[in-house]
Scaffold this active site. Structure first.
Site, PDB file in Angstrom:
ATOM      1  N   ASP A   7     -10.073   3.658  -6.001  1.00  0.00           N
ATOM      2  CA  ASP A   7      -8.447   4.655  -5.515  1.00  0.00           C
ATOM      3  C   ASP A   7      -7.503   5.558  -6.649  1.00  0.00           C
ATOM      4  O   ASP A   7      -8.142   5.111  -7.784  1.00  0.00           O
ATOM      5  CB  ASP A   7      -7.824   3.423  -4.664  1.00  0.00           C
ATOM      6  CG  ASP A   7      -7.335   2.431  -5.015  1.00  0.00           C
ATOM      7  OD1 ASP A   7      -7.661   2.338  -6.071  1.00  0.00           O
ATOM      8  OD2 ASP A   7      -6.227   2.170  -4.874  1.00  0.00           O
ATOM      9  N   GLU A  33      -6.822  -0.730  -5.737  1.00  0.00           N
ATOM     10  CA  GLU A  33      -5.759  -1.087  -6.386  1.00  0.00           C
ATOM     11  C   GLU A  33      -4.964  -0.767  -7.116  1.00  0.00           C
ATOM     12  O   GLU A  33      -4.005  -1.292  -7.943  1.00  0.00           O
ATOM     13  CB  GLU A  33      -6.721  -0.518  -8.103  1.00  0.00           C
ATOM     14  CG  GLU A  33      -5.954  -1.326 -10.147  1.00  0.00           C
ATOM     15  CD  GLU A  33      -5.418  -1.172 -10.538  1.00  0.00           C
ATOM     16  OE1 GLU A  33      -5.115  -1.026 -11.226  1.00  0.00           O
ATOM     17  OE2 GLU A  33      -5.550   0.478  -9.867  1.00  0.00           O
TER      18      GLU A  33
HETATM   19  C1  LIG Z   1       0.749  -1.568 -29.319  1.00  0.00           C
HETATM   20  C2  LIG Z   1       0.731   0.223 -29.160  1.00  0.00           C
HETATM   21  C3  LIG Z   1      -0.181   0.343 -28.438  1.00  0.00           C
HETATM   22  C4  LIG Z   1      -0.346   1.323 -27.064  1.00  0.00           C
HETATM   23  C5  LIG Z   1      -1.531   1.369 -25.960  1.00  0.00           C
HETATM   24  C6  LIG Z   1      -1.427   2.097 -25.596  1.00  0.00           C
HETATM   25  C7  LIG Z   1      -2.606   2.619 -24.418  1.00  0.00           C
HETATM   26  C8  LIG Z   1      -2.687   2.653 -23.135  1.00  0.00           C
HETATM   27  C9  LIG Z   1      -1.818   2.909 -21.987  1.00  0.00           C
HETATM   28  C10 LIG Z   1      -1.288   3.060 -21.662  1.00  0.00           C
HETATM   29  C11 LIG Z   1      -2.392   2.096 -20.653  1.00  0.00           C
HETATM   30  C12 LIG Z   1      -1.618   1.888 -19.642  1.00  0.00           C
HETATM   31  C13 LIG Z   1      -1.499   0.836 -18.267  1.00  0.00           C
HETATM   32  C14 LIG Z   1      -3.106   0.138 -18.014  1.00  0.00           C
HETATM   33  C15 LIG Z   1      -3.334   0.219 -16.882  1.00  0.00           C
HETATM   34  C16 LIG Z   1      -2.401  -0.053 -15.655  1.00  0.00           C
HETATM   35  C17 LIG Z   1      -2.612  -0.120 -14.048  1.00  0.00           C
HETATM   36  C18 LIG Z   1      -1.803   0.247 -13.061  1.00  0.00           C
HETATM   37  O1  LIG Z   1      -1.212   0.761 -14.037  1.00  0.00           O
HETATM   38  N1  LIG Z   1      -1.906  -1.178 -12.437  1.00  0.00           N
HETATM   39  C19 LIG Z   1      -0.591  -0.801 -11.274  1.00  0.00           C
HETATM   40  C20 LIG Z   1      -1.048  -1.825 -10.507  1.00  0.00           C
HETATM   41  C21 LIG Z   1      -0.079  -2.532  -8.971  1.00  0.00           C
HETATM   42  C22 LIG Z   1       1.111  -3.177  -9.379  1.00  0.00           C
HETATM   43  C23 LIG Z   1       1.940  -3.028  -8.262  1.00  0.00           C
HETATM   44  C24 LIG Z   1       1.424  -2.326  -7.498  1.00  0.00           C
HETATM   45  O2  LIG Z   1       2.576  -2.588  -6.096  1.00  0.00           O
HETATM   46  C25 LIG Z   1       0.500  -1.147  -6.927  1.00  0.00           C
HETATM   47  C26 LIG Z   1      -0.161  -1.501  -8.447  1.00  0.00           C
HETATM   48  C27 LIG Z   1       0.477  -1.865 -12.340  1.00  0.00           C
HETATM   49  O3  LIG Z   1       1.864  -1.116 -11.331  1.00  0.00           O
HETATM   50  O4  LIG Z   1       0.463  -2.373 -13.151  1.00  0.00           O
HETATM   51 ZN   LIG Z   2      -6.435   2.385 -12.737  1.00  0.00          ZN
HETATM   52 ZN   LIG Z   3      -4.204   3.135 -12.459  1.00  0.00          ZN
END
Ligand SMILES: CCCCCCCC/C=C\CCCCCCCC(=O)N[C@@H](Cc1ccc(O)cc1)C(=O)O
Ligand SMILES: [Zn+2]
Ligand SMILES: [Zn+2]
Length: 520
Positions: free
Chosen positions: A142, A207
């Site tokens: 998704d 997810e």
């Molecule tokens: C020292 C600085 C280092 C910088 C490194 C940055 C590299 C990566 C950049 C961004 C990635 C950050 C995101 C990681 C994955 C997250 C996946 C996500 O968005 N998950 C949702 C899950 C979720 C939680 C609650 C909800 O109601 C729905 C979905 C999230 O929000 O965490």
């Molecule tokens: Zn993701």
């Molecule tokens: Zn995401």
């Protein structure tokens, strides 16, 4: 007679100050040397058990085909709109697409496939040596919603090519990993590869809505079968190139933990009435003041007390002075560095438990005193904090009994996975990255968002969040934002990464570093 005396005195002064400067320089150099981890020694130099891996050479025809498949995946709008609403038609379409795109995966006698919770997929790839503990590769089907009118350069579900990039929702998050894993397996099976170590591939369908149906049911199925895993690899961290100011060269950050999370609802209830006779304080006013107190009083800096410390210690040698010195001596300088890092939202996320007010609702009509005002606050919990500490902090900071505080959902930060020389998963991922990109610095990192992998924590003690997606300046904002894109070259690199990773996992054990090796 006075002149020689002055000369001697001057000579002594110069000698003493030179000695002091030399001593300081030596101390500094020693501090840098002793406390900065040389991350490229150790296993890189050790001999790996098996080196006859099949290498993946992609010809022009294959290149066109694999890109066409990837674009088709992006064009299916598998959107999770909310926790309860998703595009189930697209999820069904995605299922048919996968079967057509990867015929060998779906027909091989080595692969067992099943649908879980209608739209998620679980593959078990049989290994020839059942004693080797299997691992799990995770990705999700998704995507978050996307509207072209938000400023996209191309329609978000068109998979349009612009300057050797493919634009579209899901190109990074997370269809590049999903398609990369399956494409790598398809190529391996076509080449007649039969893995020694069995492995699983889990593809969740929700997810972006917390994985309550997809990932959690995959976990249930695996638990029922008594599966134990040597490690798990999911989305999360990436290769950063020019994203961390001062860091010389690109770095691959392998997520060894992820922050905890808390969703808290604040509400104020009052008797409604006519707006011509307002009370001194309204429910909106009381709630707004509480929210402002939360924003004005962020949770304390904890930089240096959590797993982020390892990231900076590993990266220290890639910074120039004075940062190299500061990062090599976090025992002394972590408060100082924490103060620098908290200035930008991305780096602030590594320093503390963050507080984000994400929803605010109140009022029904312009001339009615509102009875109910509600706000939602989303906190991402630093690895040195607990959910309970965060709740206590909110209670104290709001400090107003008229504001009701409810925990909607939450969990503690995830355990920290191993990243030492004997850590099987970490070292396999690291080797696979360095074989492909020898000049990268590989360091453990913390995932600031949450991934499906958190639901699997009872199945494996080591969970890693990484794919070799290259983030250059400005790319982090594309994540869940506008103009999400991946270069064609980078997508191919992902396929090669998984192709090599699967083969690298086929060793029985890691090369001997110094002492004994973990049994796997
Ligand atoms: C020292 C600085 C280092 C910088 C490194 C940055 C590299 C990566 C950049 C961004 C990635 C950050 C995101 C990681 C994955 C997250 C996946 C996500 O968005 N998950 C949702 C899950 C979720 C939680 C609650 C909800 O109601 C729905 C979905 C999230 O929000 O965490
Ligand atoms: Zn993701
Ligand atoms: Zn995401």
């Amino acid at each position: 007679m006075t002149e020689p005396k002055i000369k001697i005195w001057k000579f002594l002064k110069i000698t003493v100050s030179s000695l002091l400067i030399t001593a300081l320089a030596l101390f500094t150099a020693a501090a840098i040397r002793t406390l900065s981890l040389d991350v490229n020694v150790g296993l890189q130099l050790a001999r790996w058990e098996k080196s006859n891996n099949i290498s993946l050479v992609i010809d022009q025809h294959q290149r066109e085909e694999l890109l066409a498949r990837f674009k088709e995946a992006v064009r299916i709008p598998t959107v999770s709109f909310s926790d309860t609403e998703s595009n189930t038609t697209a999820l069904r379409q995605f299922d048919s697409f996968l079967r057509k795109a990867f015929p060998k995966v779906f027909s091989s006698s080595l692969v067992h496939h099943e649908l879980v919770a209608n739209y998620s997929h679980l593959f078990r790839v049989q290994g020839s040596q059942p004693k080797l503990v299997p691992y799990l590769l995770l990705a999700h089907i998704d995507v978050v919603p996307a509207k072209e009118s938000d400023g996209w350069e191309a329609p978000p579900f068109a998979a349009k090519e612009i300057d050797d990039f493919i634009y579209g929702r899901g190109t990074i998050d997370d269809k590049c990993s999903l398609m990369g894993i399956l494409q790598a397996l398809e190529y391996l099976l076509i080449r007649g590869y039969a893995p020694r170590r069995g492995f699983y591939i889990g593809l969740g369908h929700d997810e972006e809505a917390r994985g309550f149906n997809g990932a959690m049911n995959i976990v249930r199925v695996m638990k029922e079968r008594g599966v134990k895993l040597s490690f798990i690899l999911d989305e999360g961290m990436a290769v950063v190139d020019g994203v961390i100011s001062g860091l010389d060269g690109p770095a691959a950050l392998i997520g060894i933990s992820e922050k905890g999370s808390a969703n808290v609802k604040l509400s104020v209830s009052m008797a409604p009435g006519h707006s011509s006779m307002p009370p001194r304080e309204s429910s909106i006013g009381i709630l707004a003041a509480a929210v402002k107190r939360l924003e004005d009083n962020p949770m304390p800096r904890l930089f240096g007390y959590g797993a982020e410390r390892e990231t900076f210690e590993h990266l220290a040698h890639k910074f120039g002075l004075p940062l190299k010195f500061i990062m090599s001596n976090l025992w002394l300088f972590s408060p100082l560095l924490g103060r620098v890092l908290e200035r930008k939202p991305l780096t602030n996320a590594f320093v503390r438990t963050t507080t984000a007010v994400t929803m605010f609702n109140a009022g029904v009509k312009v001339n009615i005193i509102p009875s109910l005002a509600e706000a939602h606050v989303n906190l991402r919990i630093h690895s040195a904090h607990s959910l309970q500490e965060v709740l206590d902090f909110i209670q104290d900071t709001v400090g107003d009994e008229r504001v009701k505080i409810e925990l909607i959902d939450g969990f503690d930060p995830l355990p920290i996975s191993s990243s030492d020389e004997q850590s099987f998963g970490f070292q396999i991922i690291k080797k696979t990255v360095l074989d492909m990109f020898p000049t990268l610095t590989v360091a453990p990192g913390i995932c600031i968002g949450n991934t499906d992998s958190r639901h699997f924590k009872d199945l494996a003690s080591d969970i890693y969040r990484f794919a070799p997606v290259w983030f250059k300046p400005g790319d982090v904002q594309r994540f869940h934002g506008i103009n999400e894109r991946i270069s064609k070259k980078n997508y191919e690199e992902l396929i090669v990464f998984y192709f090599n990773l699967i083969q690298n996992c086929d060793i029985q054990k890691l090369p001997e570093p110094h002492t004994s090796v973990h049994e796997l």
